[in-house]
Write a protein that holds these residues in place. Structure first.
Motif, PDB file in Angstrom:
ATOM      1  N   ASP A 119      29.732  12.371 -29.861  1.00 52.15           N
ATOM      2  CA  ASP A 119      29.804  12.239 -31.303  1.00 52.15           C
ATOM      3  C   ASP A 119      30.868  11.246 -31.695  1.00 52.15           C
ATOM      4  O   ASP A 119      32.030  11.391 -31.367  1.00 52.15           O
ATOM      5  CB  ASP A 119      30.086  13.568 -31.989  1.00 52.15           C
ATOM      6  CG  ASP A 119      29.684  13.514 -33.447  1.00 52.15           C
ATOM      7  OD1 ASP A 119      29.842  12.462 -34.077  1.00 52.15           O
ATOM      8  OD2 ASP A 119      29.211  14.522 -33.947  1.00 52.15           O
ATOM      9  N   GLU A 120      30.445  10.248 -32.409  1.00 55.03           N
ATOM     10  CA  GLU A 120      31.358   9.209 -32.850  1.00 55.03           C
ATOM     11  C   GLU A 120      32.311   9.701 -33.932  1.00 55.03           C
ATOM     12  O   GLU A 120      33.251   9.014 -34.278  1.00 55.03           O
ATOM     13  CB  GLU A 120      30.589   7.990 -33.332  1.00 55.03           C
ATOM     14  CG  GLU A 120      29.488   8.248 -34.319  1.00 55.03           C
ATOM     15  CD  GLU A 120      28.256   8.895 -33.705  1.00 55.03           C
ATOM     16  OE1 GLU A 120      28.023   8.755 -32.502  1.00 55.03           O
ATOM     17  OE2 GLU A 120      27.546   9.572 -34.440  1.00 55.03           O
ATOM     18  N   LEU A 121      32.087  10.898 -34.447  1.00 58.81           N
ATOM     19  CA  LEU A 121      32.971  11.431 -35.478  1.00 58.81           C
ATOM     20  C   LEU A 121      33.850  12.558 -34.947  1.00 58.81           C
ATOM     21  O   LEU A 121      34.421  13.311 -35.712  1.00 58.81           O
ATOM     22  CB  LEU A 121      32.149  11.918 -36.676  1.00 58.81           C
ATOM     23  CG  LEU A 121      31.368  10.808 -37.381  1.00 58.81           C
ATOM     24  CD1 LEU A 121      30.462  11.378 -38.446  1.00 58.81           C
ATOM     25  CD2 LEU A 121      32.318   9.800 -37.987  1.00 58.81           C
ATOM     26  N   GLY A 122      33.937  12.699 -33.640  1.00 51.96           N
ATOM     27  CA  GLY A 122      34.909  13.616 -33.071  1.00 51.96           C
ATOM     28  C   GLY A 122      34.396  14.972 -32.654  1.00 51.96           C
ATOM     29  O   GLY A 122      35.164  15.815 -32.229  1.00 51.96           O
ATOM     30  N   MET A 123      33.112  15.244 -32.770  1.00 51.54           N
ATOM     31  CA  MET A 123      32.570  16.538 -32.333  1.00 51.54           C
ATOM     32  C   MET A 123      31.350  16.287 -31.468  1.00 51.54           C
ATOM     33  O   MET A 123      30.714  15.257 -31.585  1.00 51.54           O
ATOM     34  CB  MET A 123      32.085  17.373 -33.518  1.00 51.54           C
ATOM     35  CG  MET A 123      33.002  17.515 -34.664  1.00 51.54           C
ATOM     36  SD  MET A 123      32.244  18.591 -35.871  1.00 51.54           S
ATOM     37  CE  MET A 123      31.587  19.866 -34.868  1.00 51.54           C
ATOM     38  N   GLY A 124      31.028  17.236 -30.639  1.00 56.19           N
ATOM     39  CA  GLY A 124      29.798  17.105 -29.853  1.00 56.19           C
ATOM     40  C   GLY A 124      28.596  17.166 -30.769  1.00 56.19           C
ATOM     41  O   GLY A 124      28.443  18.099 -31.540  1.00 56.19           O
ATOM     42  N   GLY A 125      27.757  16.172 -30.720  1.00 56.52           N
ATOM     43  CA  GLY A 125      26.553  16.155 -31.533  1.00 56.52           C
ATOM     44  C   GLY A 125      25.354  16.621 -30.732  1.00 56.52           C
ATOM     45  O   GLY A 125      25.477  17.042 -29.591  1.00 56.52           O
ATOM     46  N   LEU A 126      24.204  16.540 -31.331  1.00 57.73           N
ATOM     47  CA  LEU A 126      22.956  16.926 -30.681  1.00 57.73           C
ATOM     48  C   LEU A 126      21.936  15.814 -30.860  1.00 57.73           C
ATOM     49  O   LEU A 126      21.766  15.302 -31.965  1.00 57.73           O
ATOM     50  CB  LEU A 126      22.380  18.195 -31.331  1.00 57.73           C
ATOM     51  CG  LEU A 126      23.065  19.524 -31.102  1.00 57.73           C
ATOM     52  CD1 LEU A 126      22.411  20.594 -31.972  1.00 57.73           C
ATOM     53  CD2 LEU A 126      23.000  19.926 -29.652  1.00 57.73           C
ATOM     54  N   PHE A 127      21.268  15.442 -29.780  1.00 54.36           N
ATOM     55  CA  PHE A 127      20.111  14.558 -29.857  1.00 54.36           C
ATOM     56  C   PHE A 127      18.881  15.435 -29.705  1.00 54.36           C
ATOM     57  O   PHE A 127      18.848  16.311 -28.847  1.00 54.36           O
ATOM     58  CB  PHE A 127      20.097  13.563 -28.691  1.00 54.36           C
ATOM     59  CG  PHE A 127      21.015  12.399 -28.859  1.00 54.36           C
ATOM     60  CD1 PHE A 127      20.632  11.303 -29.604  1.00 54.36           C
ATOM     61  CD2 PHE A 127      22.252  12.394 -28.251  1.00 54.36           C
ATOM     62  CE1 PHE A 127      21.476  10.210 -29.744  1.00 54.36           C
ATOM     63  CE2 PHE A 127      23.109  11.315 -28.373  1.00 54.36           C
ATOM     64  CZ  PHE A 127      22.718  10.227 -29.124  1.00 54.36           C
ATOM     65  N   THR A 128      17.861  15.205 -30.509  1.00 54.78           N
ATOM     66  CA  THR A 128      16.624  15.951 -30.351  1.00 54.78           C
ATOM     67  C   THR A 128      15.487  15.167 -30.987  1.00 54.78           C
ATOM     68  O   THR A 128      15.719  14.262 -31.786  1.00 54.78           O
ATOM     69  CB  THR A 128      16.720  17.360 -30.975  1.00 54.78           C
ATOM     70  OG1 THR A 128      15.499  18.055 -30.764  1.00 54.78           O
ATOM     71  CG2 THR A 128      17.008  17.307 -32.457  1.00 54.78           C
TER      72      THR A 128
END
Length: 161
Positions: free
Chosen positions: A47-56
């Motif tokens: 995550d470019e904003l500092g948190m783990g993101g999700l791809f789906t």
């Protein structure tokens, strides 16, 4: 691409077009709008904003409907619409209703299992239908919800095709 509240909108031919959804957290719409779009989507990391993101490959309106229908018992036609933050020829950023992730925090295995079963039996809707796949997806979203809450962030989605 359907950005409205109808989780069934845009079902037919849109599925095979290779649209990808990157879910992430941001404190507000202005921050979400500054997602680094100069990078190719496949280069975007956790995550470019500092948190783990999700791809789906699952549409944000489907995620909202899955959680709200399964956990809150909300009829599909009552699922709130997504808010468009940025619309660009190559991508869009949308904000999911906060109610999409909030119900997942603090619910137990039994509730997640029941929500997965309920969603797998809802007629006339798009998205995964196998209860076990829905269960795994809801667990991923449960973890995402906790991280969003701890950071004080709201759920957003970067959409590109």
């Amino acid at each position: 691409m359907s950005l409205g509240g109808d989780p069934l909108a845009g079902r037919g031919g849109g599925r095979g077009m290779g649209v990808t959804y990157k879910y992430f957290g941001a404190p507000n719409g202005a921050t979400a709008a500054r997602v680094p779009i100069s990078m190719r989507p496949e280069e975007l990391g956790g995550d470019e904003l500092g948190m783990g993101g999700l791809f789906t490959k699952i549409k944000p309106e489907t995620i909202a409907a899955m959680v709200l229908t399964g956990l809150q018992g909300m009829p599909l036609h009552k699922v709130p619409p997504l808010e468009l933050v940025v619309l660009h020829p190559d991508y869009a950023v949308v904000k999911l209703p906060t109610t999409t992730v909030d119900p997942l925090r603090g619910v137990g295995e039994e509730s997640v299992g029941a929500a997965a079963f309920i969603w797998s039996t809802v007629p006339d809707r798009s998205g995964p239908s196998d209860a076990f796949n829905v269960y795994r997806l809801l667990h991923e979203w449960q973890d995402f919800s906790v991280r969003l809450h701890e950071a004080g962030h709201q759920p957003y989605c970067l959409v590109w095709g």
